[in-house]
Scaffold this motif. Sequence first.
Motif, PDB file in Angstrom:
ATOM      1  N   THR A  82       0.830  -1.201   0.000  1.00 11.37           N
ATOM      2  CA  THR A  82       0.000   0.000   0.000  1.00 11.37           C
ATOM      3  C   THR A  82       0.866   1.252   0.000  1.00 11.37           C
ATOM      4  N   HIS A  86       1.045   4.046  -2.971  1.00  9.75           N
ATOM      5  CA  HIS A  86       0.798   5.462  -2.693  1.00  9.75           C
ATOM      6  C   HIS A  86       1.965   6.327  -3.172  1.00  9.75           C
ATOM      7  N   GLU A  89       1.844   6.932  -6.969  1.00  6.69           N
ATOM      8  CA  GLU A  89       0.562   7.374  -7.532  1.00  6.69           C
ATOM      9  C   GLU A  89       0.739   8.194  -8.802  1.00  6.69           C
TER      10      GLU A  89
END
Length: 376
Positions: A82, A86, A89
Amino acid sequence: MTLRALLLVTLLSTPVHAQMDPSTAALNAAQMLEQASVSLTGADSARDRVRALTKTIQAYEAGLTAMREGLRRAATREAQLTAELHSREKDIAQLLGVLQTIETTAPPVLMLHPSGPLGSARAGMMLSEVAPGLNARAQALALDLQEVQTLRQLQQSASETLTEGLSGVQTARTELSKAIADRTDLPRRFVEDPVRTAILISSTETLEGFASGLSEISEGEIAEINADVADRKGQIDLPAQGILLHRAGETDAAGVKRPGVVLGTRPRAIVTSPTAATIRYRGPLLDLGNLVILEPQPGLLFVFSGLQEVYGNPGQVIPEGTPVGLMPGETPEIGAILSTSSDGTGTDRSETLYIEVRQENSPVDPESWFRTDKDG
């Protein structure tokens, strides 16, 4: 979808080189718990029910430990993925934009270039070089997203498996207590005299003093035996699953230095005799709480203290692997296990088993007898 079905689908859809992952660890744990459940069903008809139930409890403990570790690794891996997603992105957005542009642009338009045929050829060559890289990045992104989704489903599905495992091990512990109470087949070297035992306890202030007076607690002479475990010195397994917290002579959590070692165990862990031995004493003593003193051979004593329940009777000769007690504490609820599965610090091993070895009534380093290099 059940945990087992979910993980089977995951394994079938992942590359061979990626199968040693948190999902696989959790699947293995689920299988261990399932096998323990089968063993519990068969323990009722076992000839040696105590031994069968002991192995069942140990299998449950191993499975629950593996499940906790699998969930810890899953939570850690999900957090890592995760965070990576992120941090990428912007790159991901650019990649998706490029892929969408290529996908929605009509093929004839892609072949045209303002500079004419030569420009179109050069653009085509550049695109042919870039396309594999874009495709690889897209596939890697898809795999990462799929892994995050699988890990989240894994943690959501684990609750049912943990519930069944915790219920099974509790049932096995209850059945074990009954089976030990019903056992009548163990040989005895002596019968304890409760009055003499009480006098000895009240008159001693140290474990050394109590150990030196053990011969006084019997009714009559204690039968001699020729047992010898010297050939196993340094290779005897610890009596419970756990981690070594303090070595001999180190200061423990209470600020006390003792000649024994301290083992960190999970609540309600089973403690077994690491060798065939005679139970010389079991019960409360001094500030050591409930303890069991075993005699594997003449002149050698294993002392295990810090138990909540103790099994057996002084004078009984017990086989190797016989349960001698359970550790104290409360089995954590499912929510607590799931919330701490990402901890990985060993704080779930909240109970402490003190192990002391006495040879000719003098303390010796337990690590000279026990294997302490195994993870429990």
